[in-house]
Design an enzyme around this catalytic site. Structure first.
Site, mmCIF file in Angstrom:
data_model
loop_
_atom_site.group_PDB
_atom_site.id
_atom_site.type_symbol
_atom_site.label_atom_id
_atom_site.label_comp_id
_atom_site.label_asym_id
_atom_site.label_seq_id
_atom_site.Cartn_x
_atom_site.Cartn_y
_atom_site.Cartn_z
ATOM 1 N N GLY A 164 -50.819 6.173 -24.979
ATOM 2 C CA GLY A 164 -50.229 5.102 -25.778
ATOM 3 C C GLY A 164 -51.062 4.871 -27.022
ATOM 4 N N ALA A 218 -53.670 3.059 -27.525
ATOM 5 C CA ALA A 218 -55.112 3.138 -27.298
ATOM 6 C C ALA A 218 -55.531 4.573 -26.980
ATOM 7 C CB ALA A 218 -55.519 2.188 -26.178
ATOM 8 N N HIS A 248 -42.261 -13.681 -20.889
ATOM 9 C CA HIS A 248 -41.557 -13.865 -22.156
ATOM 10 C C HIS A 248 -40.290 -14.671 -21.884
ATOM 11 C CE1 HIS A 248 -39.664 -12.950 -25.948
ATOM 12 N NE2 HIS A 248 -40.807 -12.466 -26.370
ATOM 13 N N ARG A 307 -43.887 -20.575 -25.476
ATOM 14 C CA ARG A 307 -43.385 -19.609 -24.495
ATOM 15 C C ARG A 307 -43.525 -20.082 -23.058
ATOM 16 N NH1 ARG A 307 -45.288 -13.447 -26.054
ATOM 17 N NH2 ARG A 307 -44.009 -13.272 -27.914
ATOM 18 N N LEU A 330 -50.499 -4.435 -30.113
ATOM 19 C CA LEU A 330 -50.595 -3.192 -30.875
ATOM 20 C C LEU A 330 -51.939 -3.141 -31.586
ATOM 21 C CD1 LEU A 330 -46.989 -3.084 -32.370
ATOM 22 C CD2 LEU A 330 -47.834 -2.150 -30.236
#
Lengths: 216, 644, 251
Positions: B44, B46, B268, B332, B443
């Site tokens: 990914g 990282a 979320h 949230r 990210l």
């Protein structure tokens, strides 16, 4: 890319050839004179013929090679394959091309080599001393069989070009997102105009609009 | 026994720490780098960026992923953007502000120095990505565009349409591909790490299974880097990809690496609700929808009428009612918990009763359908594609879903775990987000770790390790390999009756219920009781798991069985952590600890710590040992979050 | 809803495959196509038959893992969408649905519906990148890029690498995939230095992988879940022509 470039040359030829042939509607003097002009080119005519021959051979050779590669790229075919966007013409370029090739051979034998119809060789020159191409065409197309095959071949030519005449822009990288659909439509219009143009000659002959004229 | 829980944070003023640490870090000379083998698990943001950078520096890198291509790692699904304090919009942003927002967003449960470093290198990431060809959004003048995101008062988010994660990942993947072509990185796609190998206490290799051929292989290296992502799929349903799993980090945990803060899982609030038992995945809808939508449920319980037939007087706009000042834009965690509450009361909507309405009727009336279409058209399309419903006509149904996990393997300032040689980066480590992650910072952390932190800190370990790499047929490798084979054989031999997924679903439901948006001691204790029973059932020949096929070929049931077996152990650890953390903080909400307004109530006296767990076996008598790393705050004042 | 399924089963790369028939009942219209296959697999496991192997990961249309040809169309009939974004309400109750893998020689079958798309990775490795050493990048705003170019680059960069273009192409050509990456990088100032090298390298690799040739049928763009335009193929052809000319001229 070679297929595209050779294709473009053939398209140019097809346009020129049609313009020449359509002179039949202007009467024997025009078309026979046109044929004579071509002959007067002498060695140049042979160079053009050689180029066209090489061009056709290259067009066919590379297409066949690509087609073989394409078949190899999918050794196991789909059991069910639906088409989403690809046109009939685009998917049948090889077969339409092959039949066209057969036509071209016949066409050359008929009108250039005059090996099919013994009457062609026997035709006298016209009053101006030119080859009587006019009578040759009229005689040739009076046969419904010949006309039918000719019209069928022109149909396939149009089909072939309805894809090919715009496709080459893509292959040569000469279009973009906005241009592509316009070129595709223009290509189709162009191809069917060719069909109408070419087919009009045998049709006119069959309908008696164009007929033999005596050399009086 | 573990080494000390020393964070190795350099001293000195906060803004100087990273520079100072870089200056004091050891170096590996270029001609020595090619003598080192580095294993990186995961491709990914990282793992991909780390592999590309280390390969470029001249190390020999072996890069592993379970996907069929490095480009498919789940970072690809991130939509929103990536933060950096470039201050291009000229609205007063700075590295300090990005640092402060991030640490406050994490509810003061992360390390100051790590977060500051993250904020510092964020700017470098943007430079690097632009140079790689990441097509960030631009203004007409040709300069980079920014947008605002939750938890910040400045615009600092860089984005590439709704596909920022994809574009950043492709940037890293392309850099990685370049190194593959150069021969410095060797790729092992469709290869899953099944164990970590320790030689004399150092992480020196991994055991893998080739998912296509089933071949078990030992890979020796000088250092191992885990970049295997988060564990959100322990809940079965989450916004994670189907393949995301905890196996790599959990195996390392079982070999002695400490697992930190596993209970920090982010929910979320605006996802498309579950529609049936066989749903495999939850899809996120951008939170921006709450700017114009009104959230409501029927006042009556089990009201099965169609939403448009329910008159306004019989609707409960509960967020507007409970939180008049923030209303539909409440944070949230608060809106998520409020949705759960009304559904628990039996007022939830949709087939399953786990959903609330997000209604755009008023906004359409006020602004016109065209404006709404301009703002949210693509989201309405996604919604219609999945549910078959037209949200212009009928209110949307939404429900919270698990999205990101802040917990992970414990690492020090060098991103090295307590096991020497084992480094952990990206979502797989615990480091930078504390108890809650702010939007557009996942990210940022993945790329910070991979491009700009690990390549500088790894030599601190490697410098002393020249020539110490064991051979891959070292007895410790043979032993680990044997264990992996035995476990696979065991799984295939159970020959039970239930599918892997059925166990996974059951575990997920239990955790969602007891260790989801809101937790309490009784529920957590119940889960800690029930999970071992479920685990036992999984392994039992009577009614246990059924894994068909064999281990020597491509076998997806076997892959999943291994992952679910680990989730079945990990879930328990998560509940233990949630139980031990007897406070509420960030995304971890203990019902016993809340303010009058239903806000998370922290207990900084007792819990301003990282909880790091040490594995002791799975038996009842062998509970994991809790280690604590106190969090020291020199630069920020610990404030109560308030959204009044 | 009930369905009859014809699914390609092939135990391994070496063995012969066949379409096998299955029936599945009581599927909700809101079930995704892949969830329907999950349910089928649960049934198969119960009856002791090995489940159907198929690829999927994110299940929201961005990772590009899923690779099914459904009723003869790559990714099924819901264009533009990946197979994972297809829902059963798209089909008629009682319909027979044929499921096959992407059939391309360069994507050999691993098992059932799972294929190996390593060829696409190798095309990217042949030049689909900008050589920007980590840490050597100039300040991001030092090179303004016209919004139009940047947006167009983004359109090309949106490719998810699923390989549906090659699967749908009558010639199994991977031109759309390759051209998207080439165009993305050629449109940006950062990509100029390696522009020629890139297109030559990637096209050469694409050919070496055994993909077919483009005959401009545009079937690829019709099934592309990321709506990549075939005009990028024209761009690639242009880039390639210029690059090979310059290469021949010894530049």
């Amino acid at each position: 890319m070679i297929v595209a470039v050779t294709g473009v040359i053939l398209i140019l030829f097809v346009i020129g050839h049609l313009l020449g042939n359509l002179q039949i509607f202007l009467g024997p003097a025009w078309i026979n004179g046109y044929a004579e002009h071509l002959r007067e080119l002498g060695p140049l005519l042979w160079i053009i013929r050689a180029i066209l021959l090489i061009d056709v051979l290259a067009h066919i050779y590379y297409t066949v090679r690509l087609a073989i590669e394409n078949r190899r790229a999918r050794p196991e075919s789909y059991r069910r394959k639906d088409v989403v966007k690809a046109s009939f013409a685009s998917r049948h370029m090889v077969i339409s091309g092959m039949i066209l090739l057969a036509f071209i051979v016949f066409h050359l034998l008929q009108f250039s080599i005059r090996a099919i119809d013994p009457r062609f060789a026997a035709l006298p020159h016209d009053p101006l001393g030119h080859y009587d191409v006019y009578s040759m065409m009229v005689l040739g197309f009076t046969s419904p069989l010949v006309s039918g095959f000719y019209i069928l071949a022109m149909f396939l030519l149009a089909l072939h070009l309805s894809h090919g005449s715009s496709s080459f822009f893509q292959s040569l990288g000469l279009n973009n997102k906005n241009l592509t659909p316009r070129l595709a439509s223009a290509g189709r219009v162009f191809a069917w105009l060719l069909f109408v143009g070419y087919s009009s000659i045998p049709a006119a002959v069959l309908l008696g609009w164009v007929h033999l004229r005596s050399h009086s | 026994m573990i080494g000390s829980l020393e964070s190795k944070t350099p001293d000195g003023p906060l803004p100087e720490k990273w520079r100072k640490h870089q200056n004091n870090s050891k170096l590996v000379a270029p001609n020595n780098r090619r003598r080192f083998e580095i294993i990186i698990v995961g491709t990914g943001l990282a793992g991909g960026s780390a592999a590309a950078t280390l390969g470029e520096q001249g190390y020999n890198v072996k890069s592993f992923c379970y996907q069929d291509s490095a480009r498919r790692a789940h970072s690809i699904a991130a939509q929103g953007g990536i933060n950096a304090a470039k201050n291009y919009p000229n609205d007063g942003d700075s590295v300090y502000r990005l640092f402060y927002d991030t640490i406050k967003g994490g509810d003061f449960r992360s390390r100051e120095a790590n977060v500051y470093r993250l904020a510092e290198v964020a700017n470098l990431i943007i430079d690097q990505c632009v140079e790689q060809g990441v097509p960030f959004a631009r203004e007409y003048g040709g300069l980079l565009a920014n947008r605002s995101f939750g938890g910040a008062q400045v615009s600092r988010t860089f984005y590439a349409r709704g596909q920022t994660g994809q574009q950043l990942l492709l940037g890293a993947y392309q850099a990685l591909s370049r190194q593959v072509a150069a021969g410095t990185v060797r790729m092992f796609p469709q290869t899953e790490m099944l164990d970590l190998v320790l030689v004399e206490g150092h992480a020196k290799g991994i055991i893998t299974r080739n998912l296509v051929t089933g071949k078990i292989e030992a890979h020796a290296a000088d250092a191992v880097v885990l970049a295997s992502g988060g564990y959100g799929n322990v809940f079965y349903l989450s916004t994670n990809a189907r393949g995301c799993n905890v196996t790599a980090t959990y195996r390392a945990y079982k070999k002695g690496a400490l697992f930190a803060n596993p209970c920090y899982t982010q929910i979320h609030p605006t996802c498309i609700p579950v529609s049936g038992q066989h749903q495999s995945k939850l899809t996120l809808m951008s939170e921006s929808l709450r700017n114009d939508g009104r959230v409501w449920v029927p006042k009556k319980e089990h009201d099965r009428r169609s939403p448009n037939e329910i008159p306004d007087s019989e609707r409960d706009y509960y967020l507007e009612r409970k939180y008049p000042s923030f209303g539909n834009l409440s944070p949230r965690d608060i809106s998520s918990r409020a949705a759960k509450e009304v559904c628990d009361e039996g007022r939830g909507v949709g087939e399953t009763g786990r959903g609330v309405y997000l209604d755009f009727k008023d906004a359409i009336g006020r602004l016109g359908e065209n404006t709404i279409r301009e703002r949210y058209g693509n989201l309405f399309d996604i919604y219609e594609r999945i549910t078959g419903e037209d949200a212009y006509e009928k209110p949307m149904r939404i429900y919270p879903a698990v999205h990101y996990t802040m917990g992970g393997l414990w690492v020090d300032y060098n991103l090295m775990s307590n096991l020497p040689g084992l480094h952990v980066i990206g979502e797989a480590n615990f480091s930078d987000h504390g108890a809650n992650r702010l939007g557009a910072s996942a990210l940022m952390q993945g790329l910070a770790d991979g491009y700009f932190v690990l390549p500088y800190t790894l030599p601190n370990y490697l410098a002393g390790q020249i020539g110490k790499r064991p051979a891959a047929d070292h007895p410790d490798f043979k032993k680990a390999e044997g264990e992996v084979r035995a476990r696979i054989k065991h799984m295939l031999d159970i020959d039970g009756t239930r599918s892997v997924d059925s166990f996974h679903r059951e575990l997920g439901l239990l955790l969602w219920d007891k260790c989801g948006m809101a937790r309490n001691a009784a529920g957590l204790q119940e889960a800690i009781e029930r999970i071992p029973r479920l685990r036992q059932e999984f392994w039992s020949p009577n009614g246990g798991v059924s894994v068909l096929g064999n281990g020597e070929t491509f076998n997806q049931s076997l892959e999943r069985a291994g992952r679910v077996a680990d989730f079945l152990e990990f879930g328990e650890l998560m509940c233990r952590d949630a139980l031990a953390r007897d406070e509420s903080c960030g995304a971890h909400f203990r019902e016993e600890h809340q303010t009058g307004e239903g806000e998370a109530l922290r207990d900084d006296e007792k819990f301003a710590d990282v909880f790091a767990w040490e594995y002791q076996g799975n038996g009842k008598s062998a509970e994991p040992i809790l280690h604590r790393e106190p969090l020291v705050f020199d630069s920020v004042h610990l404030a109560q979050r308030s959204y009044k | 809803m009930n369905f009859k399924l014809k699914i390609w089963r092939q135990p391994s790369a070496a063995s012969k495959g066949e379409l096998r028939r299955y029936e599945i009942e009581k599927i909700s219209a809101n079930t995704s196509f892949l969830e329907m296959l999950d349910i089928l697999n649960e049934q198969l496991i119960k009856s002791g038959e090995e489940p159907v192997a198929f690829d999927s990961d994110c299940r929201e249309g961005i990772c590009g893992t899923c690779s099914l040809t459904i009723n003869g169309e790559a990714h099924g009939p819901a264009h533009p969408a990946a197979a994972c974004q297809l829902y059963m309400r798209q089909f008629k109750d009682g319909e027979t649905i044929t499921v096959e893998p992407f059939r391309v020689r360069s994507f050999p079958i691993i098992k059932d519906l799972v294929i190996n798309r390593g060829a696409l990775d190798r095309i990217v490795q042949a030049g689909g990148f900008i050589s920007a050493r980590t840490g050597s990048a100039p300040e991001a705003n030092s090179t303004p890029i016209p919004k139009h170019n940047s947006d167009l680059a983004m359109e090309a960069a949106a490719c998810i690498g699923c390989g549906a273009c090659a699967a749908a192409c009558p010639n199994a050509s991977a031109m759309l995939f390759t051209s998207a990456k080439i165009s993305h990088l050629a449109l940006l100032p950062q990509g100029q230095a390696e522009r020629s090298r890139r297109v030559l390298g990637m096209v050469r690799q694409m050919d070496a992988e055994g993909f077919g040739n483009c005959t401009n049928t545009y079937e690829c763009e019709a099934v592309c879940p990321a709506e990549i335009s075939a005009s990028f193929i024209a761009k690639m052809n242009r880039e390639y022509a210029i690059a090979s000319l310059r290469d021949r001229l010894g530049e």
